[in-house]
Design an enzyme around this catalytic site. Structure first.
Site, mmCIF file in Angstrom:
data_model
loop_
_atom_site.group_PDB
_atom_site.id
_atom_site.type_symbol
_atom_site.label_atom_id
_atom_site.label_comp_id
_atom_site.label_asym_id
_atom_site.label_seq_id
_atom_site.Cartn_x
_atom_site.Cartn_y
_atom_site.Cartn_z
ATOM 1 N N ARG A 40 0.789 -1.233 0.000
ATOM 2 C CA ARG A 40 0.000 0.000 0.000
ATOM 3 C C ARG A 40 0.824 1.287 0.000
ATOM 4 O O ARG A 40 0.254 2.366 0.010
ATOM 5 C CB ARG A 40 -0.977 0.042 1.178
ATOM 6 N N ASP A 41 2.138 1.197 0.015
ATOM 7 C CA ASP A 41 2.946 2.420 0.064
ATOM 8 C C ASP A 41 4.238 2.249 -0.737
ATOM 9 O O ASP A 41 5.303 2.683 -0.321
ATOM 10 C CB ASP A 41 3.266 2.772 1.523
#
Length: 180
Positions: free
Chosen positions: A31-32
């Site tokens: 997610r990052d």
């Protein structure tokens, strides 16, 4: 750069394939994925770091005032639209990282959050070789496939993205860099 991208892709794939003691997939999504979270050690080994947000409900979080925070320039369209995240958001983000690493330009970052989100959702994505003629056109296809806005049309896994980058590089007769 190709080796770094391939290693990052393989590290993300390993996380995506993690299973619990009963063999059930844990559905880990980083997610990052961004340049800040891809680390090349002194030994030449690439590591994807900061999986701390992977355990969060999703990378976007809301402040007390309701303001949305996050690395918007690397978010997949489905993240921007608050759809359920899956491994393909990491494929998208690694595609953005690859595009930027190869062109030495920013793909979606604009002045202000609204302009950046609009770019992610709507603006055309040029082939890397169109901006950097020194790049082989063979790299365009895997990068642009990872950056398809419809996630069902996007490269399904980071492993497949890494393999496609490897094939494109090797087709040019380039020698593969190894750690160390």
């Amino acid at each position: 750069i190709g080796r770094i991208l391939r290693d990052a892709a393989e590290g993300l794939h390993a996380a995506h394939e993690l299973r619990d003691a009963d063999g059930r997939r844990l559905e880990v999504v980083h997610r990052d994925v961004s340049p800040q979270n891809i680390f090349v050690g002194f030994d030449g080994t690439t590591r994807v770091i900061d999986f701390g947000v992977a355990a969060a409900a999703d990378r976007i979080h809301h402040t007390a005032t309701g303001e949305v925070k996050g690395k918007f320039a690397y978010m997949a369209p489905e993240q921007v639209n608050h759809d359920t995240p899956d491994r393909r958001i990491d494929v998208w983000a690694l595609g953005v990282v690859a595009w930027e690493a190869l062109t030495l330009k920013r793909l979606f970052r604009r002045e202000g959050t609204a302009a950046t989100l609009y770019a992610v959702l709507e603006e055309p994505i040029e082939a890397p070789s169109a901006l950097s003629p020194r790049l082989p056109e063979a790299l365009d296809a895997p990068i642009l496939h990872a950056l398809r806005r419809e996630r069902d049309e996007r490269t399904p896994s980071t492993r497949e993205l890494g393999d496609a980058i490897r094939v494109a590089i090797e087709a040019r007769g380039a020698r593969r860099a190894e750690p160390g």
